[in-house]
Scaffold this motif. Structure first.
Motif, PDB file in Angstrom:
ATOM      1  N   ASP A 176      23.512 -24.047 -32.917  1.00  0.00           N
ATOM      2  CA  ASP A 176      24.084 -23.266 -32.105  1.00  0.00           C
ATOM      3  C   ASP A 176      23.614 -21.969 -32.398  1.00  0.00           C
ATOM      4  OD1 ASP A 176      25.942 -21.294 -30.666  1.00  0.00           O
ATOM      5  OD2 ASP A 176      26.996 -22.902 -30.275  1.00  0.00           O
ATOM      6  N   THR A 177      22.686 -21.160 -31.287  1.00  0.00           N
ATOM      7  CA  THR A 177      22.075 -20.028 -31.589  1.00  0.00           C
ATOM      8  C   THR A 177      23.199 -18.720 -31.630  1.00  0.00           C
ATOM      9  OG1 THR A 177      21.472 -19.739 -29.224  1.00  0.00           O
ATOM     10  CG2 THR A 177      19.923 -20.770 -30.675  1.00  0.00           C
ATOM     11  N   GLU A 178      24.053 -18.993 -30.829  1.00  0.00           N
ATOM     12  CA  GLU A 178      25.217 -17.627 -30.836  1.00  0.00           C
ATOM     13  C   GLU A 178      26.153 -18.056 -32.408  1.00  0.00           C
ATOM     14  OE1 GLU A 178      26.090 -15.286 -28.614  1.00  0.00           O
ATOM     15  OE2 GLU A 178      24.414 -15.953 -27.693  1.00  0.00           O
ATOM     16  N   GLU A 179      26.632 -18.959 -32.558  1.00  0.00           N
ATOM     17  CA  GLU A 179      27.392 -19.283 -33.907  1.00  0.00           C
ATOM     18  C   GLU A 179      26.583 -19.347 -35.159  1.00  0.00           C
ATOM     19  OE1 GLU A 179      30.770 -18.759 -33.716  1.00  0.00           O
ATOM     20  OE2 GLU A 179      30.540 -18.286 -31.468  1.00  0.00           O
ATOM     21  N   VAL A 180      25.410 -19.573 -34.891  1.00  0.00           N
ATOM     22  CA  VAL A 180      24.364 -20.349 -36.239  1.00  0.00           C
ATOM     23  C   VAL A 180      25.089 -21.176 -36.867  1.00  0.00           C
ATOM     24  CG1 VAL A 180      23.062 -19.319 -37.971  1.00  0.00           C
ATOM     25  CG2 VAL A 180      23.516 -17.691 -36.192  1.00  0.00           C
ATOM     26  N   THR A 181      25.383 -22.326 -36.305  1.00  0.00           N
ATOM     27  CA  THR A 181      26.185 -23.567 -36.875  1.00  0.00           C
ATOM     28  C   THR A 181      25.641 -24.859 -36.583  1.00  0.00           C
ATOM     29  OG1 THR A 181      27.684 -23.555 -34.906  1.00  0.00           O
ATOM     30  CG2 THR A 181      28.459 -22.214 -36.916  1.00  0.00           C
TER      31      THR A 181
END
Length: 187
Positions: A176-181
């Protein structure tokens, strides 16, 4: 487009005090004495400042529409990132700071959406998820359960994420690019 002060909604972009602001929070207040007003929390699009303003229903504000254009990421050149408009083939350069930490997720040919106002870029949206290869992580331990245990991993772009214990070096994962998860293993 002019709108009344009581028509401001969260997410609206308005021109206020010679700057562009996005309405973050709007409360409609009806005091016992005096006229009703909208208490609006505004966040500057260009800077990182916040304002709390009162707008009466008789006041008008200029609502601004941001243009969203599709661009393709071409390459990084020093501190600049070069993007190409897919319709007109014109190229623009944006500072790496403009994209922020998410610049590490940019891949050659990746499509992004750039929000513009009067031909000036104001924001950028990357795809919600990207597929990356794990370049370094601890080896798989036999018998280790996957119940809420995660281990650190370094991806091909240098970003660190926490992954389940069954992920090994060389596997591709979706991030996930927003949460970096970690989201899941890529097929």
């Amino acid at each position: 487009m002019k709108i009344n002060g009581n028509e401001i909604r969260p997410g609206n972009v308005i021109m206020h005090k010679d700057g562009l602001y996005v309405a973050v929070k709007v409360d409609h207040v009806k005091p016992g004495k005096g006229g009703a007003y909208a208490q609006v929390e505004l966040k500057s699009i260009i800077g990182n400042t916040k304002l709390n303003e009162r707008f009466r229903s008789a006041e008008t504000v200029e609502r601004v529409s941001l243009e969203q254009r599709d661009f393709q990421f071409l390459y990084a050149q020093g501190d600049a990132l070069v993007f190409m408009n897919t319709e007109s083939y014109e190229q623009i350069e944006l500072d790496t700071d403009f994209v922020g930490d998410r610049a590490a997720f940019l891949q050659d040919g990746m499509m992004v959406t750039v929000e513009m106002h009067e031909e000036k870029p104001l924001g950028i949206q990357l795809p919600a998820q990207v597929t990356l290869e794990v370049s370094d992580t601890e080896p798989v331990v036999k018998g280790q359960t996957a119940a809420n245990s995660f281990k650190p991993a370094i991806l091909e772009n240098g970003v660190k994420v926490m992954v389940p214990p069954f992920i090994a070096i060389g596997q591709k994962i979706i991030v996930d690019t927003e949460e970096v998860t970690y989201v899941r293993r890529a097929d």
